[in-house]
Design a protein around this motif. Structure first.
Motif, PDB file in Angstrom:
ATOM      1  N   SER A 127       1.044  -0.998  -0.276  1.00 43.98           N
ATOM      2  CA  SER A 127       0.023  -0.390  -0.358  1.00 43.98           C
ATOM      3  C   SER A 127       0.722   1.689  -0.031  1.00 43.98           C
ATOM      4  N   SER A 128       1.607   1.230   0.168  1.00 48.07           N
ATOM      5  CA  SER A 128       3.094   1.499   0.455  1.00 48.07           C
ATOM      6  C   SER A 128       4.035   2.278  -1.005  1.00 48.07           C
ATOM      7  N   GLY A 129       3.186   3.906  -1.477  1.00 44.71           N
ATOM      8  CA  GLY A 129       3.993   3.447  -2.984  1.00 44.71           C
ATOM      9  C   GLY A 129       5.969   3.283  -2.222  1.00 44.71           C
ATOM     10  N   ILE A 130       6.430   4.342  -1.436  1.00 45.10           N
ATOM     11  CA  ILE A 130       8.012   4.324  -0.755  1.00 45.10           C
ATOM     12  C   ILE A 130       8.515   3.159  -0.254  1.00 45.10           C
ATOM     13  N   GLY A 131       7.096   2.498   0.576  1.00 49.03           N
ATOM     14  CA  GLY A 131       7.620   0.941   1.241  1.00 49.03           C
ATOM     15  C   GLY A 131       7.881   0.273  -0.417  1.00 49.03           C
ATOM     16  N   ALA A 132       6.910  -0.092  -1.522  1.00 45.58           N
ATOM     17  CA  ALA A 132       7.196  -0.968  -2.226  1.00 45.58           C
ATOM     18  C   ALA A 132       9.131  -0.470  -3.197  1.00 45.58           C
ATOM     19  N   LEU A 133       9.025   0.895  -3.598  1.00 51.51           N
ATOM     20  CA  LEU A 133      10.525   1.273  -4.042  1.00 51.51           C
ATOM     21  C   LEU A 133      11.885   0.754  -3.180  1.00 51.51           C
ATOM     22  N   LEU A 134      11.775   0.783  -1.668  1.00 55.83           N
ATOM     23  CA  LEU A 134      12.660   0.627  -1.445  1.00 55.83           C
ATOM     24  C   LEU A 134      12.999  -0.987  -1.169  1.00 55.83           C
ATOM     25  N   ALA A 135      11.387  -1.305  -1.106  1.00 59.56           N
ATOM     26  CA  ALA A 135      11.059  -3.082  -1.379  1.00 59.56           C
ATOM     27  C   ALA A 135      12.122  -3.833  -2.373  1.00 59.56           C
ATOM     28  N   ALA A 136      11.626  -2.692  -3.496  1.00 61.87           N
ATOM     29  CA  ALA A 136      12.162  -3.519  -4.452  1.00 61.87           C
ATOM     30  C   ALA A 136      13.789  -3.552  -5.084  1.00 61.87           C
ATOM     31  N   GLN A 137      14.616  -2.046  -4.281  1.00 63.20           N
ATOM     32  CA  GLN A 137      15.747  -2.166  -4.668  1.00 63.20           C
ATOM     33  C   GLN A 137      16.197  -3.004  -3.738  1.00 63.20           C
ATOM     34  N   ASP A 138      15.825  -3.529  -2.634  1.00 64.87           N
ATOM     35  CA  ASP A 138      17.108  -4.229  -2.077  1.00 64.87           C
ATOM     36  C   ASP A 138      16.521  -5.309  -3.140  1.00 64.87           C
ATOM     37  N   ALA A 139      15.882  -6.094  -3.461  1.00 73.76           N
ATOM     38  CA  ALA A 139      15.285  -7.340  -3.938  1.00 73.76           C
ATOM     39  C   ALA A 139      16.883  -6.823  -5.356  1.00 73.76           C
ATOM     40  N   ALA A 140      16.723  -6.058  -5.260  1.00 74.99           N
ATOM     41  CA  ALA A 140      18.047  -5.818  -6.593  1.00 74.99           C
ATOM     42  C   ALA A 140      19.152  -6.021  -6.314  1.00 74.99           C
ATOM     43  N   LEU A 141      19.463  -5.037  -4.910  1.00 82.38           N
ATOM     44  CA  LEU A 141      21.241  -5.484  -4.494  1.00 82.38           C
ATOM     45  C   LEU A 141      21.195  -6.774  -3.716  1.00 82.38           C
ATOM     46  N   PHE A 142      20.126  -6.899  -2.807  1.00 80.89           N
ATOM     47  CA  PHE A 142      20.408  -8.081  -2.173  1.00 80.89           C
ATOM     48  C   PHE A 142      20.538  -9.234  -2.263  1.00 80.89           C
ATOM     49  N   SER A 143      21.358  -9.714  -2.080  1.00 81.90           N
ATOM     50  CA  SER A 143      21.056 -11.317  -3.495  1.00 81.90           C
ATOM     51  C   SER A 143      20.511 -12.020  -1.746  1.00 81.90           C
TER      52      SER A 143
END
Length: 824
Positions: free
Chosen positions: A649-665
């Motif tokens: 539900s949170s725009g910034i929350g989705a962005l941060l989770a997506a960035q973690d998914a791309a950077l953190f194995s």
């Protein structure tokens, strides 16, 4: 001759250069297209590799790299479309134009590709289209992948290629031009000698040239001698004409002088009166013409330099009528004013007085003998402004003459026999246009002419102290009613300290306490600007922007500020914002500006927080791997005592989770660990910090560091950890929507945010972190790098952020995330 030769030779040279330029321009464009087409094709291929069939339906998991490749072209927008074999949309932009696939494709043909140019949303784009055959036991067919990119970077590359290739040609053209000039000079040297002979002659010497001319120009010298003879004859004739003209001009002047002299010697009062009347009539006509010319020049000058002020039409008309009554003799001039006071109109009192005086004077002059002149002021009605009407009972003006009499020096047929200059109504029209008023010449019932000047409506000023209350009550009513448009969470009005001259409307996802010091400081240097500030959540801000773009009217914002850069980039990419060229300020990183439409102005680390009273500093995890081990090692202790953003539900929350998914194995292991302790989900950093401060949770993950720093500085028990494996950095992004009412004010606020003063205020006066590396305070990018050795990873503005906003990818990602963090 020299010029003609040079022009023709240079013309041939220019045509040759133009031909080479066109050839090189076409070559440069083909080369640029070939280079960027490879990027488009690579992006399409990476998308094609993720095409699959799930539950009998085609699906695509849009890879981050597909748009990341195209993000290398910093100025280009990116669009994509993936369609199923039946033509149905799988994902992407449904209206992206795509050329049909070649007829007769068969499964054995493999993957086919093609490129074409198109126009999409008013922008020229280059489209790469890929057809890939996908087969499953129950479903198979050709899936079409189209990726489009605007042409800004292609144009820039083509210009660079053209400039480099054309440099040698320009040098050759310049050298050839110099040789042409030298050859022409040598060839025309005999003419230069003749020029010296002619130049040495006296001004009144028109005798033939007697020196032997060079052979090459003998015919020319003979022709010049003939011209000299004819010229002398023409000059003699002209001198005679000037003498006659002077005599003719002196004759009327002498007549006027003679009449004056006769008047001086005349004893008969009757004859003396007639002479004086003739002299007076001529003098009055000359004086009136001169006065009208000066008045017209004055009106035109004041129209160009108009500085509106409040003008009381009633008082102005009283002055005009009072002056007219003095010179109207037997013609009554009647003034009628409304019972209620007429609000002042913005304008120039001097120009309006001159226009109204011309109307009354014309009525008296041309219609005074037929009856009274009526001057009427009508109040505003039906959304229109006040109207001034000057009416008479004269012969009027025929309909065919009405447009003509508004021009300079033009008079109607009904004015025959009456002295005049033809400038009065032209002055009135110029003043009316300068004030945005209408001018109507109408026939008066019963005979005569009525001239009406209709002023535009004057908006009634609202009390600044009441507007915020009204707006808040309206917003609250909408929220209670549950109707579309009920977006506002908090509204605050900042009156202009120096008196309101303009109003800036800002919608923002930034807490008012964090942004207020910046607003106050901006108003200290621009005291005439009032600011309406509305606080929304990031997703609400984006949804409201889409609604404003789709629905005309309404109270539209001039500036959008969000901490979710991917949503702001989406608005820019879809053409819903407008560009602004920022003023010169401190050097800022290139990743924080996209297309001069999205402007990052903060540098906010994303941190972990913990309650120092309940969790010791040594226990606080310093990396994500340490957080996983901590949660798995003692799940009972941390059950329901960890909080983070709700990515669903949170725009910034989705962005941060997506960035973690791309950077953190180990992202999904971290997500599973959070789900194992039943992590508490919320929309905002403020809610997470509240729970940590109250001791309801021990650890908050992915919190904006600016808010955490403010809480820690206030003396709470909140501890802050900058993750040592990597630290995401988010920049608040400002954009000017395409529907902004006052985009120039929004641009001025952006200039302030990016200025030296604005960045220093971000770091020193607000709770945010400054972006500019020239700011060395603790709350700045430079200060943050000085106190942590963690790798900082800013989230760059660009089309790569659009990958996780793809509907299919976002839905799949959120479903997988929810299945890990939510208990079964």
């Amino acid at each position: 001759m020299r010029r003609r030769l040079v022009v023709r030779l240079f013309g041939v040279l220019a045509v040759l250069a133009a031909g080479l330029f066109l050839f090189l321009d076409a070559y440069a464009r083909r080369a640029a297209d070939a280079a960027f087409d490879r990027l488009l094709l690579a992006s399409a291929l990476s998308i094609a590799d993720t095409v699959q069939v799930q539950d009998g339906r085609f699906a695509v998991d849009l890879p981050y790299s597909a748009l990341g490749i195209l993000a290398q072209a910093r100025r280009d927008r990116v669009f994509y479309r993936v369609t199923a074999p039946d033509g149905g949309l799988i994902t992407g932009y449904a209206d992206l134009p795509v050329k049909a696939a070649p007829a007769g494709l068969r499964p054995g043909d493999g993957t086919t590709q093609r490129f074409h140019d198109a126009t999409y949303r008013g922008m020229p784009v280059r489209v790469a289209v890929l057809n890939r055959f996908a087969a499953q036991p129950d479903t198979s067919g050709w899936v079409t992948i189209a990726v489009a990119q605007t042409r800004e970077e292609r144009g820039a590359l083509a210009s660079d290629i053209l400039a480099n290739a054309f440099f040698a040609i320009v040098f050759a053209v310049v050298a050839a031009g110099a040789l042409i000039w030298f050859g022409v000079q040598r060839a025309l040297a005999p003419l230069a000698a003749l020029e010296q002979v002619i130049r040495a002659r006296q001004p009144h010497d028109f005798s033939p040239i007697v020196l032997p001319p060079p052979k090459e120009v003998s015919q020319l010298v003979h022709a010049i001698n003939q011209v000299m003879v004819r010229l002398k004859g023409n000059l003699d004739t002209m001198q005679t004409f000037l003498a006659d003209a002077a005599h003719q001009i002196r004759t009327p002047l002498a007549s006027l002088r003679l009449q004056a002299e006769l008047a001086a010697e005349e004893d008969d009062p009757a004859r003396l009166r007639r002479i004086a009347q003739r002299v007076h009539r001529n003098a009055v006509e000359a004086s009136h013409l001169t006065s009208q010319l000066l008045n017209h020049a004055m009106v035109m000058h004041r129209r160009e330099a108009l500085e509106p002020e409040a003008v009381d039409l009633a008082a102005l008309l009283e002055q005009v009528v009072q002056r007219a009554q003095v010179v109207a003799e037997d013609t009554p001039v009647r003034l009628t004013l409304p019972a209620d006071a007429v609000p002042p109109v913005p304008g120039d009192a001097i120009s309006l007085r001159e226009a109204l005086a011309n109307l009354v004077d014309n009525a008296v002059k041309y219609a005074g003998a037929f009856g009274p002149v009526d001057v009427v002021l009508l109040s505003a009605a039906d959304g229109a402004g006040p109207v001034v009407r000057v009416a008479d009972r004269g012969p009027g003006i025929p309909d065919d003459d009405k447009p003509r009499v508004l021009e300079r020096f033009r008079r109607g047929d009904s004015a025959a026999g009456v002295a005049g200059s033809g400038l009065g109504l032209s002055i009135v029209r110029s003043v009316a246009e300068a004030h945005g008023a209408s001018l109507i010449l109408a026939d008066r019932p019963g005979g005569g002419l009525a001239v009406c000047i209709g002023f535009p409506a004057v908006a009634a000023p609202a009390s600044p102290s009441r507007r915020p209350a009204v707006a808040v009550l309206l917003a609250a009513g909408l929220l209670l009613a549950g109707v579309p448009g009920a977006w506002a969470q908090e509204h605050r009005f900042y009156p202009a300290p120096g008196g309101e001259g303009a109003r800036l409307r800002i919608h923002s996802a930034t807490d008012r306490a964090a942004i207020e010091p910046l607003i106050r400081d901006f108003q200290s240097i621009r005291p005439e600007i009032a600011i309406d500030y509305v606080t929304l959540e990031n997703q609400q801000l984006y949804d409201r922007a889409l609604e404003d773009a789709a629905r005309p009217g309404g109270d539209r914002p001039d500036l959008l500020i969000s901490s979710a850069p991917d949503l702001q980039v989406k608005l820019v990419n879809d053409g819903l914002t407008q560009p602004h060229r920022p003023a010169v300020g401190p050097p800022l990183p290139a990743w924080a500006n996209w297309r001069n439409e999205a402007f990052g102005f903060t540098f906010e680390p994303v941190v972990m927080v913990y309650n120092r009273a309940l969790l010791s500093e040594s226990e606080a995890p310093q990396t994500r791997d340490a957080l996983i081990r901590l949660l798995r090692g003692d799940p009972a202790r941390f059950l329901r005592r960890v909080a983070t953003y709700d990515a669903a539900s949170s725009g910034i929350g989705a962005l941060l989770a997506a960035q973690d998914a791309a950077l953190f194995s180990q992202f999904w292991q971290l997500t599973a660990a959070l789900g194992g302790v039943q992590v508490r989900l919320t929309c905002c950093s403020g809610d997470i910090l509240d729970m940590v401060e109250r001791g309801e949770v021990l650890i908050g993950y992915n919190v904006l560091g600016s808010y955490a720093r403010a809480r820690a500085a206030a003396g709470t028990s909140i501890g802050i950890v900058t993750p040592r494996d990597y630290t995401l950095v988010v920049s608040r992004v400002a954009v000017i929507p395409a529907t902004a009412r006052t985009p120039q004010l929004a641009g001025q606020f952006i200039d302030y945010l990016l200025s030296y003063r604005g960045q220093d205020m971000v770091a020193g006066g607000s709770t945010l972190y400054a972006l500019a590396p020239t700011v060395t305070r603790e709350a700045s990018s430079t200060g943050l790098r000085a106190v942590t050795d963690a790798p900082l990873h800013p989230i760059a503005l660009g089309p790569a952020l659009l990958a996780f906003l793809d509907p299919l990818k976002h839905q799949r990602f959120v479903r997988q995330w929810q299945s890990a963090v939510l208990p079964p």
